[in-house]
Design a protein around this motif. Structure first.
Motif, PDB file in Angstrom:
ATOM      1  N   ALA A 366     -27.006  44.945  -7.025  1.00  0.00           N
ATOM      2  CA  ALA A 366     -27.796  45.542  -6.141  1.00  0.00           C
ATOM      3  C   ALA A 366     -27.786  47.301  -6.220  1.00  0.00           C
ATOM      4  N   GLY A 367     -27.247  47.561  -7.405  1.00  0.00           N
ATOM      5  CA  GLY A 367     -26.901  49.121  -7.867  1.00  0.00           C
ATOM      6  C   GLY A 367     -26.639  49.875  -6.539  1.00  0.00           C
ATOM      7  N   SER A 368     -27.186  51.043  -6.344  1.00  0.00           N
ATOM      8  CA  SER A 368     -26.767  51.986  -5.452  1.00  0.00           C
ATOM      9  C   SER A 368     -26.863  51.683  -4.059  1.00  0.00           C
ATOM     10  N   ARG A 369     -27.433  50.479  -3.610  1.00  0.00           N
ATOM     11  CA  ARG A 369     -27.205  49.952  -2.481  1.00  0.00           C
ATOM     12  C   ARG A 369     -26.171  48.728  -2.041  1.00  0.00           C
ATOM     13  N   GLN A 370     -25.308  48.546  -3.327  1.00  0.00           N
ATOM     14  CA  GLN A 370     -24.417  47.506  -3.212  1.00  0.00           C
ATOM     15  C   GLN A 370     -23.438  47.429  -2.342  1.00  0.00           C
ATOM     16  N   VAL A 371     -23.142  46.338  -1.906  1.00  0.00           N
ATOM     17  CA  VAL A 371     -22.129  46.346  -0.751  1.00  0.00           C
ATOM     18  C   VAL A 371     -20.825  45.819  -1.590  1.00  0.00           C
ATOM     19  N   ALA A 372     -19.957  46.504  -1.274  1.00  0.00           N
ATOM     20  CA  ALA A 372     -18.700  46.170  -2.249  1.00  0.00           C
ATOM     21  C   ALA A 372     -18.190  44.820  -1.658  1.00  0.00           C
ATOM     22  N   ASN A 373     -17.669  44.125  -2.740  1.00  0.00           N
ATOM     23  CA  ASN A 373     -17.083  42.740  -2.660  1.00  0.00           C
ATOM     24  C   ASN A 373     -18.050  41.776  -1.650  1.00  0.00           C
ATOM     25  N   ALA A 374     -19.093  41.888  -1.745  1.00  0.00           N
ATOM     26  CA  ALA A 374     -19.790  40.809  -1.034  1.00  0.00           C
ATOM     27  C   ALA A 374     -19.828  39.370  -1.421  1.00  0.00           C
ATOM     28  N   LYS A 375     -19.200  38.673  -0.542  1.00  0.00           N
ATOM     29  CA  LYS A 375     -18.973  37.219  -0.627  1.00  0.00           C
ATOM     30  C   LYS A 375     -19.916  36.308   0.274  1.00  0.00           C
ATOM     31  N   VAL A 376     -20.132  36.530   1.392  1.00  0.00           N
ATOM     32  CA  VAL A 376     -20.994  35.807   2.431  1.00  0.00           C
ATOM     33  C   VAL A 376     -22.057  36.704   2.973  1.00  0.00           C
ATOM     34  N   GLY A 377     -23.091  36.063   2.764  1.00  0.00           N
ATOM     35  CA  GLY A 377     -24.390  36.959   3.716  1.00  0.00           C
ATOM     36  C   GLY A 377     -25.189  35.827   4.397  1.00  0.00           C
ATOM     37  N   ILE A 378     -25.679  36.668   5.327  1.00  0.00           N
ATOM     38  CA  ILE A 378     -26.566  35.681   6.182  1.00  0.00           C
ATOM     39  C   ILE A 378     -28.036  36.696   6.717  1.00  0.00           C
ATOM     40  N   THR A 379     -29.016  35.709   6.841  1.00  0.00           N
ATOM     41  CA  THR A 379     -30.303  36.257   7.268  1.00  0.00           C
ATOM     42  C   THR A 379     -30.659  35.943   8.469  1.00  0.00           C
ATOM     43  N   ALA A 380     -31.500  36.508   9.077  1.00  0.00           N
ATOM     44  CA  ALA A 380     -32.202  36.112  10.373  1.00  0.00           C
ATOM     45  C   ALA A 380     -33.535  36.589  10.714  1.00  0.00           C
ATOM     46  N   ASN A 381     -34.484  35.637  11.161  1.00  0.00           N
ATOM     47  CA  ASN A 381     -35.648  36.031  11.478  1.00  0.00           C
ATOM     48  C   ASN A 381     -36.266  35.284  12.548  1.00  0.00           C
ATOM     49  N   GLN A 382     -37.370  35.886  13.264  1.00  0.00           N
ATOM     50  CA  GLN A 382     -38.102  35.024  14.442  1.00  0.00           C
ATOM     51  C   GLN A 382     -39.496  35.229  13.893  1.00  0.00           C
ATOM     52  N   GLY A 383     -40.134  34.139  14.350  1.00  0.00           N
ATOM     53  CA  GLY A 383     -41.470  33.989  14.071  1.00  0.00           C
ATOM     54  C   GLY A 383     -42.203  33.509  15.608  1.00  0.00           C
ATOM     55  N   LEU A 384     -43.483  33.420  15.496  1.00  0.00           N
ATOM     56  CA  LEU A 384     -44.250  32.900  16.472  1.00  0.00           C
ATOM     57  C   LEU A 384     -44.034  31.526  17.004  1.00  0.00           C
ATOM     58  N   PHE A 385     -44.097  31.293  18.352  1.00  0.00           N
ATOM     59  CA  PHE A 385     -44.312  30.144  18.788  1.00  0.00           C
ATOM     60  C   PHE A 385     -42.972  29.079  18.513  1.00  0.00           C
ATOM     61  N   GLY A 386     -41.947  29.645  18.770  1.00  0.00           N
ATOM     62  CA  GLY A 386     -40.711  29.061  18.479  1.00  0.00           C
ATOM     63  C   GLY A 386     -39.922  28.966  17.482  1.00  0.00           C
ATOM     64  N   HIS A 387     -40.657  29.524  16.281  1.00  0.00           N
ATOM     65  CA  HIS A 387     -40.347  29.366  14.914  1.00  0.00           C
ATOM     66  C   HIS A 387     -39.050  30.702  14.593  1.00  0.00           C
ATOM     67  N   GLY A 388     -38.188  30.439  13.841  1.00  0.00           N
ATOM     68  CA  GLY A 388     -37.221  31.146  13.397  1.00  0.00           C
ATOM     69  C   GLY A 388     -36.403  30.615  12.373  1.00  0.00           C
ATOM     70  N   SER A 389     -35.340  31.524  11.811  1.00  0.00           N
ATOM     71  CA  SER A 389     -34.498  30.978  10.758  1.00  0.00           C
ATOM     72  C   SER A 389     -33.462  31.868  10.623  1.00  0.00           C
ATOM     73  N   SER A 390     -32.480  31.077   9.858  1.00  0.00           N
ATOM     74  CA  SER A 390     -31.019  31.681   9.401  1.00  0.00           C
ATOM     75  C   SER A 390     -30.549  31.092   8.291  1.00  0.00           C
ATOM     76  N   VAL A 391     -30.230  31.888   7.316  1.00  0.00           N
ATOM     77  CA  VAL A 391     -29.745  31.273   5.909  1.00  0.00           C
ATOM     78  C   VAL A 391     -28.388  31.752   5.616  1.00  0.00           C
ATOM     79  N   ILE A 392     -27.602  30.971   5.123  1.00  0.00           N
ATOM     80  CA  ILE A 392     -26.167  31.584   4.661  1.00  0.00           C
ATOM     81  C   ILE A 392     -25.985  31.342   3.186  1.00  0.00           C
ATOM     82  N   VAL A 393     -26.015  32.303   2.542  1.00  0.00           N
ATOM     83  CA  VAL A 393     -25.496  32.494   1.224  1.00  0.00           C
ATOM     84  C   VAL A 393     -24.141  32.662   0.781  1.00  0.00           C
ATOM     85  N   THR A 394     -23.734  32.171   0.039  1.00  0.00           N
ATOM     86  CA  THR A 394     -22.109  32.110  -0.367  1.00  0.00           C
ATOM     87  C   THR A 394     -21.980  32.352  -1.933  1.00  0.00           C
ATOM     88  N   CYS A 395     -20.698  33.249  -2.514  1.00  0.00           N
ATOM     89  CA  CYS A 395     -20.600  32.913  -3.757  1.00  0.00           C
ATOM     90  C   CYS A 395     -19.349  32.351  -4.099  1.00  0.00           C
TER      91      CYS A 395
END
Length: 395
Positions: A366-395
């Motif tokens: 990720a270059g100059s925006r790199q998070v040091a020692n990143a091992k576990v990442g999570i996402t979250a978002n919300q859509g219309l009419f009851g939609h949403g998601s969360s994803v977990i990525v690991t290394c």
């Protein structure tokens, strides 16, 4: 940890966000080709193409999987198209994951892209009185107003201020300035935010994300296939949560128009249920998270997500922000990509773009925006009419 439900992220690609005014297919194809090149996988070897639908681009957008397969060159792959508003990309990714885990394919391509109109997004034509989002638009609660209600609730319950919301914009703009795929690559000050027009009190123009064109793509595979091509150490998708609201929270998800400031916490949000399911499936604890990409349609909403992800206690997100913990270099960086503040909404690509960022972070790319020692990442978002998601990525 069990790996029976893991899939490998072999490659990721994006078309830069902007207001290009071209056909959405162009953006998706560019992202797909970049993802294939990153993965070292030939297009002819892809067995499943999962497209995230766009409802603003006619029939080709509604059958996006087939549209992208045709544009890349028919080669016999199975296709799928998923629609879930802002969670469309995650739903398309979930479909690819299911195909892989069922043994029906080894390697899949997931693509989302959009061309959007100017101004804020509005609902598509037609009466939908059972759709709470259609109802709120009908009574005048557009997206900026909707998120202003969330912001007002934070102010009433926790004492957050417009200055705190501005701090989110300043932080994300600082991150996005380092991201070549971001639409807005300019740093802002508190004075800049305060000088921007008021849209829906307390949210100013710089507190709300724009609409954009852009695309994102991911190549995923079974762990066996990843090892076969020499990518056994590729980041892994450990969980995808796409839960819907419970009956009660479906009624209260629209923030209370009249908020009782004596209430210790808002009603349990279905947004909190999204990461909860992901944490359980991945057997990951919130304290294990290295980096988060969340859905900052407004600056105040990012603070809600930090708490929904259990990265801090309810009501403490503004304090966490003020401490610098959510910046790159802090304890738990949030939106190192710059978030929607710097990208804007290209709806079917958003959830995929979040996974792309986590992949680069976990690879240390990720270059100059790199998070040091990143091992576990999570996402979250919300859509219309009851939609949403969360994803977990690991290394």
């Amino acid at each position: 940890m069990s790996t029976t439900r893991d899939i490998a992220v072999l490659g990721v690609g994006m078309h830069p966000w902007g207001k290009w005014g071209r056909n959405f297919v162009e953006y998706g194809v560019k992202a797909a080709r970049d993802a294939l090149a990153d993965a070292g996988v030939r297009w002819r070897d892809v067995q499943f193409v999962s497209g995230a639908a766009t409802i603003r681009n006619g029939y080709p957008g509604q059958v996006a999987g087939a549209t992208f397969a045709q544009a890349l060159g028919w080669q016999g792959a199975q296709v799928n198209t998923s629609y879930a508003a802002c969670a469309s990309g995650s739903q398309a990714l979930a479909a690819a994951r299911s195909k892989i885990l069922s043994g029906e394919c080894e390697v899949a391509l997931v693509v989302g892209a959009d061309t959007t109109p100017k101004g804020f997004l509005k609902p598509q034509p037609g009466d939908r009185p059972d759709d709470p989002d259609w109802v709120r638009f009908r009574i005048g609660i557009t997206n900026p107003t909707y998120f202003a209600l969330y912001a007002r609730r934070r102010m009433a319950l926790y004492g957050d201020t417009p200055d705190d919301f501005a701090r989110v914009k300043i932080k994300n703009a600082e991150h996005g300035a380092e991201n070549p795929n971001a639409r807005y690559r300019k740093k802002f000050s508190a004075a800049d935010v305060a000088a921007s027009p008021m849209v829906a009190d307390p949210l100013r123009l710089m507190d709300i994300c724009a609409t954009s064109d852009g695309g994102a793509a991911i190549v995923v595979s079974s762990l066996t296939y990843a090892k076969k091509i020499g990518k056994g150490n590729a980041p892994r998708i450990r969980a995808i949560s796409t839960v819907t609201p419970t009956f009660a929270s479906a009624l209260v998800e629209m923030p209370d128009i009249a908020t009782d400031s004596a209430v210790a916490a808002p009603p349990q949000s279905f947004r909190a249920a999204l990461p909860k399911k992901a944490y359980e499936e991945a057997a990951v604890d919130p304290k294990d998270v290295s980096v988060a990409e969340v859905y900052d349609l407004s600056t105040a909403l990012e603070l809600d997500w930090i708490e929904d992800l259990q990265l801090c206690a309810r009501g403490e997100a503004a304090s966490l922000l003020r401490s610098g913990a959510t910046k790159v270099g802090g304890r738990i960086p949030v939106n190192p990509s710059g978030g929607l503040a710097c990208f804007g909404e290209a709806v079917p690509a958003q959830a995929l773009a979040q996974v792309c960022e986590l992949t680069w972070q976990l690879r240390g790319q990720a270059g100059s925006r790199q998070v040091a020692n990143a091992k576990v990442g999570i996402t979250a978002n919300q859509g219309l009419f009851g939609h949403g998601s969360s994803v977990i990525v690991t290394c």
